[in-house]
Design a protein around this motif. Structure first.
Motif, PDB file in Angstrom:
ATOM      1  N   ALA A 431       0.837  -1.203   0.000  1.00  0.00           N
ATOM      2  CA  ALA A 431       0.000   0.000   0.000  1.00  0.00           C
ATOM      3  C   ALA A 431       0.870   1.251   0.000  1.00  0.00           C
ATOM      4  O   ALA A 431       0.589   2.229  -0.713  1.00  0.00           O
ATOM      5  CB  ALA A 431      -0.931  -0.011   1.202  1.00  0.00           C
ATOM      6  N   ALA A 432       1.950   1.212   0.784  1.00  0.00           N
ATOM      7  CA  ALA A 432       2.847   2.371   0.834  1.00  0.00           C
ATOM      8  C   ALA A 432       3.553   2.575  -0.504  1.00  0.00           C
ATOM      9  O   ALA A 432       3.707   3.710  -0.976  1.00  0.00           O
ATOM     10  CB  ALA A 432       3.866   2.173   1.956  1.00  0.00           C
ATOM     11  N   ALA A 433       3.997   1.488  -1.138  1.00  0.00           N
ATOM     12  CA  ALA A 433       4.673   1.588  -2.431  1.00  0.00           C
ATOM     13  C   ALA A 433       3.727   2.143  -3.492  1.00  0.00           C
ATOM     14  O   ALA A 433       4.119   2.989  -4.312  1.00  0.00           O
ATOM     15  CB  ALA A 433       5.205   0.214  -2.849  1.00  0.00           C
ATOM     16  N   ARG A 434       2.490   1.676  -3.501  1.00  0.00           N
ATOM     17  CA  ARG A 434       1.523   2.170  -4.482  1.00  0.00           C
ATOM     18  C   ARG A 434       1.187   3.638  -4.244  1.00  0.00           C
ATOM     19  O   ARG A 434       1.043   4.420  -5.193  1.00  0.00           O
ATOM     20  CB  ARG A 434       0.258   1.311  -4.435  1.00  0.00           C
ATOM     21  CG  ARG A 434       0.455  -0.075  -5.049  1.00  0.00           C
ATOM     22  CD  ARG A 434      -0.632  -1.042  -4.590  1.00  0.00           C
ATOM     23  NE  ARG A 434      -1.945  -0.650  -5.064  1.00  0.00           N
ATOM     24  CZ  ARG A 434      -2.605  -1.254  -6.045  1.00  0.00           C
ATOM     25  NH1 ARG A 434      -2.041  -2.296  -6.652  1.00  0.00           N
ATOM     26  NH2 ARG A 434      -3.798  -0.864  -6.419  1.00  0.00           N
ATOM     27  N   ALA A 435       1.078   3.999  -2.960  1.00  0.00           N
ATOM     28  CA  ALA A 435       0.785   5.403  -2.657  1.00  0.00           C
ATOM     29  C   ALA A 435       1.924   6.303  -3.114  1.00  0.00           C
ATOM     30  O   ALA A 435       1.697   7.434  -3.570  1.00  0.00           O
ATOM     31  CB  ALA A 435       0.530   5.573  -1.158  1.00  0.00           C
ATOM     32  N   GLY A 436       3.182   5.812  -2.998  1.00  0.00           N
ATOM     33  CA  GLY A 436       4.333   6.584  -3.423  1.00  0.00           C
ATOM     34  C   GLY A 436       4.699   6.369  -4.878  1.00  0.00           C
ATOM     35  O   GLY A 436       5.750   6.849  -5.329  1.00  0.00           O
ATOM     36  N   LYS A 437       3.852   5.631  -5.604  1.00  0.00           N
ATOM     37  CA  LYS A 437       4.063   5.330  -7.035  1.00  0.00           C
ATOM     38  C   LYS A 437       5.411   4.662  -7.294  1.00  0.00           C
ATOM     39  O   LYS A 437       6.058   4.881  -8.319  1.00  0.00           O
ATOM     40  CB  LYS A 437       3.934   6.598  -7.869  1.00  0.00           C
ATOM     41  CG  LYS A 437       2.527   7.201  -7.792  1.00  0.00           C
ATOM     42  CD  LYS A 437       2.364   8.405  -8.709  1.00  0.00           C
ATOM     43  CE  LYS A 437       0.937   8.949  -8.629  1.00  0.00           C
ATOM     44  NZ  LYS A 437       0.735  10.120  -9.533  1.00  0.00           N
ATOM     45  N   ASP A 438       5.826   3.844  -6.294  1.00  0.00           N
ATOM     46  CA  ASP A 438       7.048   3.064  -6.450  1.00  0.00           C
ATOM     47  C   ASP A 438       6.645   1.717  -7.057  1.00  0.00           C
ATOM     48  O   ASP A 438       6.538   0.705  -6.368  1.00  0.00           O
ATOM     49  CB  ASP A 438       7.724   2.875  -5.092  1.00  0.00           C
ATOM     50  CG  ASP A 438       9.099   2.210  -5.208  1.00  0.00           C
ATOM     51  OD1 ASP A 438       9.423   1.711  -6.304  1.00  0.00           O
ATOM     52  OD2 ASP A 438       9.828   2.158  -4.188  1.00  0.00           O
ATOM     53  N   TRP A 439       6.422   1.713  -8.357  1.00  0.00           N
ATOM     54  CA  TRP A 439       5.874   0.530  -9.016  1.00  0.00           C
ATOM     55  C   TRP A 439       6.820  -0.661  -9.016  1.00  0.00           C
ATOM     56  O   TRP A 439       6.364  -1.812  -8.863  1.00  0.00           O
ATOM     57  CB  TRP A 439       5.448   0.877 -10.441  1.00  0.00           C
ATOM     58  CG  TRP A 439       4.519   2.066 -10.482  1.00  0.00           C
ATOM     59  CD1 TRP A 439       4.702   3.226 -11.156  1.00  0.00           C
ATOM     60  CD2 TRP A 439       3.276   2.207  -9.791  1.00  0.00           C
ATOM     61  NE1 TRP A 439       3.652   4.100 -10.954  1.00  0.00           N
ATOM     62  CE2 TRP A 439       2.747   3.481 -10.103  1.00  0.00           C
ATOM     63  CE3 TRP A 439       2.536   1.393  -8.925  1.00  0.00           C
ATOM     64  CZ2 TRP A 439       1.557   3.961  -9.602  1.00  0.00           C
ATOM     65  CZ3 TRP A 439       1.336   1.862  -8.424  1.00  0.00           C
ATOM     66  CH2 TRP A 439       0.850   3.121  -8.762  1.00  0.00           C
TER      67      TRP A 439
END
Length: 469
Positions: A431-439
């Motif tokens: 969830a944190a990666a998606r929120a930070g657009k760290d695909w």
């Protein structure tokens, strides 16, 4: 709408009207306890469990009397005990306990009465005597046989003529029979077989008379509904009617069948991968094994996925579809976990389907409609709609005997605490990666979840997960 059921004897759907709405009676032929039940044996108890739940809702739980017998006198039981070198009572107790445990796993409600043949020998002997007194049975060489020619409407339930019935029943042609189609009410026992006293000598009952006597003694006549598999229409249920009617002197009455059971219901055959189950083929699936490996609700859903009167083919695709269907419904309930359900009644659409001859496929379609309504309302933030739809979904599920587990536990499956902790931590990182657009990181976490055999389901309220089935 009123409950309608397809009556096998009348060959049409009829509005159900009990003889006495304060005492609605139902009898379903139960197990012969000599081995584990196969999956085909599970269809009748599941189908008629839905009917019983519906009757209890409509008439009151205390006004429905449901009996499902246990056959604990049978040649197969004797053979199993002899093969194992164990007492007959040990065999019957073992397999009855296994059957009841399997039914519990399928969420089949216990019957109100579970008559055992061995507990009703006096009633069986008395009914045989009554049939003889009315001239519809005769004694010969230690046997008592029903005289089929004495009952004028014999064959009405199955719709067969006498020649068809002789071929279909594989009747035993014995020298002591007046006619080859006459069937046994009482027979002598062999030296190593259980026996009971009777006016015709020590022996034991034939199969058909057992149910007739137990029905009359436990429920009284006429009962409202008699159920069972389509394979029991002839000869078992045909013979039951003849016995029950003739024991009361109604052999020549054209409407005498109504004095035994007012409605007859039969479920269709079950095949496995489009083939009839057979030991010779090696495709007999034991229910006891299935419910150890597959959640009981999945098996129950699969058994209800086709209309009860239609054939049902059991295969892996059916199980996969059933699991996905339940995952979808549980997923909606899980995403609405924070919203309290409002009401305890199913939707009108659900009741319209289920009261139309127990149309479970139609009823299941309304469950999917409710789950979609919940999802849309959760996205829109309309908790009033969510509360109403959730209440209707839970109530409908209860009538079908599904959605009985905690949604979160269902979706997660039977997992270890260590796996649960790891998955929850990975979902937070995802969830944190998606929120930070760290695909790239999100993809890495997805691959890790796949390696753990975990399916992630994203929704407006966040992600849920389950172990792949």
């Amino acid at each position: 709408m009123p409950l309608t059921i397809h009556d096998t004897l009348h060959r049409e759907k009829r509005v159900f009207t009990p003889r006495d709405p304060d005492r609605v009676t139902l009898y379903v032929c139960g197990p012969t306890v000599y081995d584990y039940a196969h999956i085909g044996n599970a269809r009748p108890p599941v189908v008629f469990d839905v009917l019983v739940r519906l009757l209890r809702r409509e008439y009151g739980a205390d006004k429905v009397v449901y009996a499902r017998n246990v056959t604990d006198v049978d040649d197969k039981i004797n053979a199993k005990a002899a093969k194992e070198g164990t007492p007959i009572g040990e065999v019957t107790s073992r397999y009855e306990a296994a059957y009841l445990d399997d039914m519990r796993r399928l969420n089949v409600s216990p019957p109100d009465i579970a008559p055992h043949v061995t507990d009703h020998m006096e009633a069986i002997v008395a009914q045989i005597g009554a049939i003889m007194d009315h001239g519809c049975a005769y004694a010969a060489e230690g046997h008592v046989l029903f005289d089929v020619s004495s009952y004028e409407t014999y064959g009405r339930l199955s719709g067969r003529n006498l020649d068809d019935m002789i071929m279909g029943a594989r009747v035993e042609v014995a020298p002591y029979k007046k006619n080859p189609h006459d069937f046994v009410l009482w027979k002598p026992s062999k030296a190593d077989e259980p026996s009971w006293p009777s006016p015709w000598g020590e022996g034991r009952p034939g199969w058909h008379i057992e149910c007739s006597a137990m029905i009359e003694e436990t429920l009284g006549l006429p009962i409202d509904i008699h159920g069972g598999g389509i394979d029991l229409v002839f000869p078992h249920h045909e013979n039951e009617i003849a016995q029950g009617v003739c024991a009361h002197g109604h052999a020549h009455s054209p409407e005498a069948h109504a004095e035994y059971s007012r409605y007859w219901m039969h479920n269709g055959f079950l095949t496995v991968d489009a083939e009839k189950m057979s030991k010779s083929i090696g495709n007999v699936l034991l229910l006891h094994d299935l419910v150890q490996a597959i959640p009981g609700e999945v098996v129950r859903w699969a058994l209800l996925s086709a209309h009860y009167r239609q054939p049902l083919d059991w295969n892996q695709a059916l199980l996969d579809q059933s699991r996905k269907a339940l995952d979808r419904l549980y997923g909606a309930l899980h995403r609405a976990a924070a919203v309290e359900a409002n009401g305890d009644a199913p939707s009108e659409d659900f009741l319209k389907a289920i009261e139309d001859d127990i149309n479970t496929p139609g009823a299941m379609a309304t469950l999917f409609a409710l789950s979609s309504e919940i999802e849309r309302a959760m996205t829109a933030g309309d908790h009033g709609v969510v509360a109403r739809a959730k209440g209707e979904l839970i109530a409908a599920g209860a009538l079908l005997g599904v959605l009985q587990s905690d949604p979160a536990e269902w979706l997660e499956g039977d997992v270890s605490d260590a796996l649960r902790v790891e998955v929850e931590a990975l979902l937070e990182q995802r969830a944190a990666a998606r929120a930070g657009k760290d695909w790239p990181e999100a993809d890495r976490i997805r691959d890790r979840l796949n390696a753990l055999n975990v399916v992630v389901m994203d929704g407006p309220q966040g992600a849920t997960w389950r172990v792949k089935g």
